[in-house]
Scaffold this active site. Structure first.
Site, PDB file in Angstrom:
ATOM      1  N   THR A 126       0.836  -1.195   0.096  1.00  0.00           N
ATOM      2  CA  THR A 126       0.035   0.128   0.245  1.00  0.00           C
ATOM      3  C   THR A 126       0.887   1.504  -0.079  1.00  0.00           C
ATOM      4  OG1 THR A 126      -1.754  -1.256   1.082  1.00  0.00           O
ATOM      5  CG2 THR A 126      -1.783   1.254   1.331  1.00  0.00           C
ATOM      6  N   LYS A 170      -7.153   1.402  -3.651  1.00  0.00           N
ATOM      7  CA  LYS A 170      -6.724   1.023  -2.466  1.00  0.00           C
ATOM      8  C   LYS A 170      -6.909   2.028  -1.331  1.00  0.00           C
ATOM      9  CE  LYS A 170      -4.736  -1.429   0.985  1.00  0.00           C
ATOM     10  NZ  LYS A 170      -5.843  -2.106   1.858  1.00  0.00           N
ATOM     11  N   LYS A 199      -0.911   6.756   8.050  1.00  0.00           N
ATOM     12  CA  LYS A 199       0.080   7.098   6.973  1.00  0.00           C
ATOM     13  C   LYS A 199      -0.810   6.847   5.877  1.00  0.00           C
ATOM     14  CE  LYS A 199       1.135   3.480   5.006  1.00  0.00           C
ATOM     15  NZ  LYS A 199       1.520   2.246   4.238  1.00  0.00           N
TER      16      LYS A 199
END
Lengths: 289, 289, 289, 289
Positions: free
Chosen positions: A91, A167, A236
């Protein structure tokens, strides 16, 4: 197929084990070498370059910095025995995906972005939802690997960064669902109804889906350890979503609220707990934290 | 049972029809009388007082103002033939629920708050999720009616307002889910992925629940008419949630974002569309409305 | 003093001219050389290295990228004739200030962060408010220059990044003031009072300060061109503030609202207008943009 | 002039004293009678009706509820000796202003909304800024009173509610300024700069105005008692602003942030402190409250 796997974190180990189980020959590398050892059917190798070769290489690292360190600064693409395709399953940011696409293009290595939805146990079971974007031929070539790791591969065209955008959008929705439950529980508790009693109704009726059930159970029990998906990692991902949103000119007020809440959670010592601990921010703000 | 029903809107008609179908004798009243007519097995009556009597009276009105006009200003509780129990099933404020509890207490009529989750077609099928709070004996007495209308009755204790708090918290989560999808789609579209293609993944995997599927389909198609749940009503519910949150000392930043977004939607002419039209605010803000 | 000046944008030209006027010998460099020419008393030089020498070097560039390109990638600190002190006066990130401090430390060149408040006309008049942090001796040595350029030098200790934090916090307050006026005007106009009539009261009484008067006048007249302080630059400063806030663990919900509003403004074509155009976002959201 | 004054809170006492000092004959009433006594030159009366007569009546009460109780429920407008004009100087909702306008119209008493900016000491000095809207003739007739109490009377047309909208918009800007300072100080402190040192710069330069100086000093010293303008009252004004914004179709994201912050402050025990205590919310959120 003959596949090299870079990154033996909890997700990577599960995915590599699954690939081996499905009959693929897997060479695995990890920065701290012990993590690459003892996985049934998986051969540990000593350098990332030894993993970055064969029918396909797969990378599954923690964040942009880790991937850049290994692939870009590590000079993997300058090596001799480069793989037939690189599946980037971490990711990472949309911006890094664009940079990697350019770098791989110059090096003549097909690059496919293929981040996933699913926790480590889902990875082990080969039931991930894989979000793939990249050259059709490269994805087709990697199909046996994708099929081994995932319940389904969702295709988003030939531009790799699109898979990363999907995503990040999905993780944004996940964190938003947690915040919504956190605020709603603070609200019902303010009126005498336990959060768990409220969520029991919601997550068994109109919100009966995995995200609400799993995180709802953690919030109801105020049980945030051990972390499944760490709050710091969630923060994040929201940061990456906000950056990519700014690039695309998209205001995201919910994401902004999430950012502020996650910072507050980390400033109160919850960075290493599960993402569900975001709900504690709502409790604290009403004076009951 | 012999039951009076006040409020023959789309929800009320479905619920009354279901009660009749299950063998109860239903007298129905509506402000504009035609809506109370032509429902199989349901007898239209000419005044609210004629409906506010019998084994139970049920009220299902649009908002606080309508309920106050009929019950409080209309003096229903001063009448002679008062019902054995009053089931208040409207989505109203926590504050009004508290006031009604006090008023019914003085009049000696047991009051049960019993708002519902479910659209008109669910009401007709008798599959509502009913959120009930009030005196145990009163709820027990009304059980045959609740069972006829609902798939399940969720109990939240003896204090009626708690059921209303739960209902408002649930609607808040619903609107938050729409906003999250709206922002996520604006984000993915900014990166070249159609909102519908993104939502197809989400609503079939980790967000596979009725709320996400139904509203996600509307957002993907940008189809907001005819309204199932009108945006103006959704805005009202968020207002009620914010008021009750303030009373209980609970900050709700997501609810605040929803409030601003819903006002923006109404100022751009979408008040009478479906609540899913909230997603258009995200599209407009990125310059693609 | 003998001073080199890097960056002849509108601010830099005004500051360099002022220094020359006050008797200092100024060598000036700019990436596009014509901007360094024709300033009374200022000698244009052909390379940044020629300006990075003498009793002091001053840099005043547009953003992090420009400063990094010239100073770090340009290898200025590797050169022979380095200055006795480097005054970094650009509005840059806290993180870059920290990096520059480290790099200058290794090179043995004292680094002082000294960003300013004031527009180009204020710079020409030598009336800037200078925010300085760095080694005391270096600031003392540069005092004649600071005194020439500023009405006052505000000291924030020996750690350079603190001056940058103060500058970003100040710019955050400035953008917040604009947003507050924008929302307030949308509100009064919604009730029949012209924004200008409302601001006339505010900016002459309890908000009688330069920021409110200047930006209030622009908002009242909806006059956003030519830009004094460009909206895109304001958006950059809010981004830098949010990044530094995250590093320090500080949630900033107002800054988050500003970020979303500025993105919306840019997505509607206002990036190159004055920062005051942020007020148009409030007008648009109420359907009157 | 012969004037009746209803409401002897801290503001009302200062204003009444000032009127007497300027030669007007003042009859004063207060719910708790002792507050109306001992003001030089002011005659205490025993009923509101005795104050609601003469050349003008002035009301200065705490909120909507107080004003409604006295004027509407108290039946003042049904009385015989009604005043030539009613100056409503309380900070009340736009909606109540509209209702009062209608009621006064039916009763034949000219109604002027005339809320003020300024604290009690400013009221005593006759230096308030008065925001007036209502029939021109009525305002002209009341001019000697307005001139006695205020430094200036700002006129906003004949529709009384406009003055109330202006007052609420001004208070919104005030609370927004406090929040901006609170977040900015949390930010600079996170980078090692004391809030007071930062605000010293700001409030003496580009933000050199009464609001920033006064509240900035309180925030710098973290001194919130005794309250000048109580936080609970500020929260009420933001609530009124949000309600009137919704009526007018105006989203106000800053006001929404303020609402949530003020609720959080009250839930942590700061309701009775000065409004400046809102800054503590920012400190707490970063883990240093």
């Amino acid at each position: 197929m003959d596949v090299g796997f870079i990154g033996m974190g909890r997700m990577g180990r599960g995915m590599a084990a699954r690939l081996a189980q499905e009959g693929h020959r897997v060479r695995a590398w990890n920065r701290s070498p012990e993590a690459a050892q003892g996985i049934p059917g998986v051969t540990a190798v000593g350098t990332a370059a030894e993993a970055f070769t064969g029918d396909a290489a797969i990378s599954m690292l923690a964040d942009d910095a880790a991937l850049e360190a290994v692939v870009v600064q590590g000079g993997l693409l300058d090596g001799a025995g480069r793989p037939a395709v690189h599946l980037g399953m971490s990711t990472i940011s949309v911006a890094l995906a664009e940079r990697l696409t350019a770098i791989h293009g110059r090096a003549g290595v097909p690059y496919v972005s293929a981040p996933v939805f699913g926790r480590p146990d889902v990875a082990e079971a080969g039931k991930l939802n894989i979000v793939a974007a990249g050259p059709d031929a490269a994805i087709a070539a990697a199909a046996p690997l994708l099929d081994a790791m995932g319940a389904k591969t969702w295709r988003y065209g030939e531009e790799p960064k699109r898979a990363n955008a999907v995503k990040l959008a999905g993780n944004f929705m996940l964190v938003a669902a947690i915040e919504a439950m956190g605020e709603a529980c603070a609200f019902t508790e303010g009126h005498g109804v336990k959060g768990g009693d409220f969520l029991d109704l919601m997550t068994n009726t109109i919100f009966a889906s995995p995200v609400y059930k799993n995180y709802g159970a953690a919030i109801a029990a105020r049980r945030y350890e051990p972390p499944g998906f760490g709050l710091r990692l969630g923060a994040k991902d929201i940061r990456l979503a906000l950056q990519a949103a700014e690039t695309a000119g998209v205001p995201m007020p919910f994401a902004s609220v999430l950012r502020d809440g996650l910072i507050e959670a980390m400033s109160h010592g919850d960075a290493d707990k599960d993402l569900a601990a975001l709900a504690e921010v709502s409790a604290r703000r009403r004076g009951k934290g």
